[in-house]
Write a protein that holds these residues in place. Sequence first.
Motif, PDB file in Angstrom:
ATOM      1  N   MET A   1      16.309 -35.793 -30.804  1.00  0.00           N
ATOM      2  CA  MET A   1      17.575 -36.351 -31.278  1.00  0.00           C
ATOM      3  C   MET A   1      18.687 -35.765 -30.415  1.00  0.00           C
ATOM      4  N   GLU A   2      19.607 -36.620 -29.966  1.00  0.00           N
ATOM      5  CA  GLU A   2      20.723 -36.160 -29.135  1.00  0.00           C
ATOM      6  C   GLU A   2      22.052 -36.584 -29.746  1.00  0.00           C
ATOM      7  N   TYR A   3      23.043 -35.748 -29.536  1.00  0.00           N
ATOM      8  CA  TYR A   3      24.404 -36.071 -29.959  1.00  0.00           C
ATOM      9  C   TYR A   3      25.312 -35.941 -28.745  1.00  0.00           C
ATOM     10  N   ASN A   4      25.906 -37.046 -28.341  1.00  0.00           N
ATOM     11  CA  ASN A   4      26.782 -37.069 -27.166  1.00  0.00           C
ATOM     12  C   ASN A   4      26.085 -36.465 -25.940  1.00  0.00           C
ATOM     13  N   GLY A   5      24.788 -36.771 -25.799  1.00  0.00           N
ATOM     14  CA  GLY A   5      24.016 -36.311 -24.645  1.00  0.00           C
ATOM     15  C   GLY A   5      23.408 -34.929 -24.773  1.00  0.00           C
ATOM     16  N   GLU A   6      23.717 -34.211 -25.853  1.00  0.00           N
ATOM     17  CA  GLU A   6      23.159 -32.865 -26.050  1.00  0.00           C
ATOM     18  C   GLU A   6      21.993 -32.920 -27.024  1.00  0.00           C
ATOM     19  N   VAL A   7      20.944 -32.137 -26.755  1.00  0.00           N
ATOM     20  CA  VAL A   7      19.799 -32.066 -27.662  1.00  0.00           C
ATOM     21  C   VAL A   7      20.244 -31.459 -28.987  1.00  0.00           C
ATOM     22  N   ALA A   8      20.001 -32.200 -30.084  1.00  0.00           N
ATOM     23  CA  ALA A   8      20.442 -31.753 -31.405  1.00  0.00           C
ATOM     24  C   ALA A   8      19.284 -31.422 -32.337  1.00  0.00           C
ATOM     25  N   GLY A   9      18.066 -31.783 -31.940  1.00  0.00           N
ATOM     26  CA  GLY A   9      16.917 -31.509 -32.796  1.00  0.00           C
ATOM     27  C   GLY A   9      15.745 -32.409 -32.442  1.00  0.00           C
ATOM     28  N   GLN A  10      14.745 -32.407 -33.322  1.00  0.00           N
ATOM     29  CA  GLN A  10      13.559 -33.226 -33.129  1.00  0.00           C
ATOM     30  C   GLN A  10      13.320 -34.096 -34.352  1.00  0.00           C
ATOM     31  N   LEU A  11      12.738 -35.260 -34.126  1.00  0.00           N
ATOM     32  CA  LEU A  11      12.284 -36.143 -35.191  1.00  0.00           C
ATOM     33  C   LEU A  11      10.895 -36.622 -34.811  1.00  0.00           C
ATOM     34  N   ASN A  12       9.935 -36.370 -35.681  1.00  0.00           N
ATOM     35  CA  ASN A  12       8.571 -36.795 -35.397  1.00  0.00           C
ATOM     36  C   ASN A  12       8.107 -37.850 -36.390  1.00  0.00           C
ATOM     37  N   VAL A  13       7.630 -38.959 -35.861  1.00  0.00           N
ATOM     38  CA  VAL A  13       6.906 -39.935 -36.661  1.00  0.00           C
ATOM     39  C   VAL A  13       5.442 -39.524 -36.548  1.00  0.00           C
ATOM     40  N   TRP A  14       4.830 -39.165 -37.660  1.00  0.00           N
ATOM     41  CA  TRP A  14       3.465 -38.651 -37.596  1.00  0.00           C
ATOM     42  C   TRP A  14       2.577 -39.342 -38.633  1.00  0.00           C
TER      43      TRP A  14
ATOM     44  N   SER B   1       1.224 -47.563 -41.822  1.00  0.00           N
ATOM     45  CA  SER B   1       2.239 -46.667 -42.372  1.00  0.00           C
ATOM     46  C   SER B   1       2.375 -45.406 -41.536  1.00  0.00           C
ATOM     47  N   ALA B   2       3.452 -44.658 -41.791  1.00  0.00           N
ATOM     48  CA  ALA B   2       3.679 -43.385 -41.109  1.00  0.00           C
ATOM     49  C   ALA B   2       4.655 -42.555 -41.931  1.00  0.00           C
ATOM     50  N   THR B   3       4.825 -41.310 -41.507  1.00  0.00           N
ATOM     51  CA  THR B   3       5.729 -40.370 -42.169  1.00  0.00           C
ATOM     52  C   THR B   3       6.707 -39.817 -41.142  1.00  0.00           C
ATOM     53  N   ILE B   4       7.938 -39.531 -41.581  1.00  0.00           N
ATOM     54  CA  ILE B   4       8.946 -38.938 -40.702  1.00  0.00           C
ATOM     55  C   ILE B   4       9.217 -37.500 -41.126  1.00  0.00           C
ATOM     56  N   GLY B   5       9.313 -36.619 -40.133  1.00  0.00           N
ATOM     57  CA  GLY B   5       9.768 -35.251 -40.342  1.00  0.00           C
ATOM     58  C   GLY B   5      10.780 -34.916 -39.254  1.00  0.00           C
ATOM     59  N   TYR B   6      11.679 -33.961 -39.510  1.00  0.00           N
ATOM     60  CA  TYR B   6      12.718 -33.679 -38.518  1.00  0.00           C
ATOM     61  C   TYR B   6      13.333 -32.305 -38.745  1.00  0.00           C
TER      62      TYR B   6
ATOM     63  N   ARG C   1       5.296 -49.499 -43.563  1.00  0.00           N
ATOM     64  CA  ARG C   1       5.828 -48.535 -44.538  1.00  0.00           C
ATOM     65  C   ARG C   1       6.173 -47.217 -43.851  1.00  0.00           C
ATOM     66  N   MET C   2       7.315 -46.658 -44.215  1.00  0.00           N
ATOM     67  CA  MET C   2       7.728 -45.350 -43.708  1.00  0.00           C
ATOM     68  C   MET C   2       8.029 -44.434 -44.882  1.00  0.00           C
ATOM     69  N   GLU C   3       7.487 -43.234 -44.815  1.00  0.00           N
ATOM     70  CA  GLU C   3       7.653 -42.268 -45.896  1.00  0.00           C
ATOM     71  C   GLU C   3       8.356 -41.011 -45.394  1.00  0.00           C
ATOM     72  N   ILE C   4       9.150 -40.393 -46.264  1.00  0.00           N
ATOM     73  CA  ILE C   4       9.758 -39.091 -46.000  1.00  0.00           C
ATOM     74  C   ILE C   4       9.554 -38.240 -47.246  1.00  0.00           C
ATOM     75  N   CYS C   5       9.023 -37.040 -47.072  1.00  0.00           N
ATOM     76  CA  CYS C   5       8.812 -36.128 -48.194  1.00  0.00           C
ATOM     77  C   CYS C   5       9.747 -34.930 -48.043  1.00  0.00           C
ATOM     78  N   ILE C   6      10.451 -34.587 -49.129  1.00  0.00           N
ATOM     79  CA  ILE C   6      11.524 -33.594 -49.073  1.00  0.00           C
ATOM     80  C   ILE C   6      11.406 -32.609 -50.223  1.00  0.00           C
ATOM     81  N   ARG C   7      11.614 -31.327 -49.916  1.00  0.00           N
ATOM     82  CA  ARG C   7      11.624 -30.320 -50.968  1.00  0.00           C
ATOM     83  C   ARG C   7      12.805 -30.552 -51.919  1.00  0.00           C
ATOM     84  N   PRO C   8      12.607 -30.345 -53.217  1.00  0.00           N
ATOM     85  CA  PRO C   8      13.714 -30.538 -54.172  1.00  0.00           C
ATOM     86  C   PRO C   8      14.934 -29.688 -53.851  1.00  0.00           C
TER      87      PRO C   8
END
Length: 204
Positions: free
Chosen positions: A73-86, A95-100, A131-138
């Motif tokens: 993931m980039e913001y204004n050309g700078e690396v801001a993080g990662q996002l994985n479709v796994w 189907s797949a799941t997203i983590g980031y 289908r796309m899933e995202i699992c998040i801690r409460p």
Amino acid sequence: MESTSAHSHGLVSIRLVRPRDARTLQNELQTNRTWLRPWEATSPRGGVSFDMRLSIRRLLQQYRDGGGVPFVMEYNGEVAGQLNVWGITRGSLESATIGYWVSERFAGRGVTPVSVALATDMCFFEMGLHRMEICIRPENAASLRVVQKLGFRYEGFRRRYIHIDGDWRDHHAFALVREDVPDGVLKRWTEGRVPPDAGAIPQG
């Protein structure tokens, strides 16, 4: 593997990770240790030394094998993080799941919701997933806001689901299917058409 060229909206973009990103990503992770540790996946078998170059090689091998798509993931050309479709599953599921993860200095700039929307639209409309899933801690209020903002539907509670920060952690599961967003996740969100209660977690 299907086309995964860079996708962008405003100052935010996602692109396939490259081996030469290893040093930059390693630096971001080290700088953000305190910020990211509560949400990082760990191994119940104990710690292993973390090698970003090896991690990228494995992610790209999974990509070649059709099992995932690793984005930067980039913001204004700078690396801001990662996002994985796994966990891409073809056949009768599609189907797949997203983590980031996102660096603290980019938090609050819309990097994560835009990236999740871009990645989900790419998976639905370029890769043909259903289908796309995202699992998040409460406890992860920031990530819960992301799925609620984008209109991911709440689908249930998963007890002690993923090993994170040294223990098995509960998660809420959210998902979208392609029929939910015929014009795309990003378009529905930016046009203000997300159902207000789509990501609501039932109380009690």
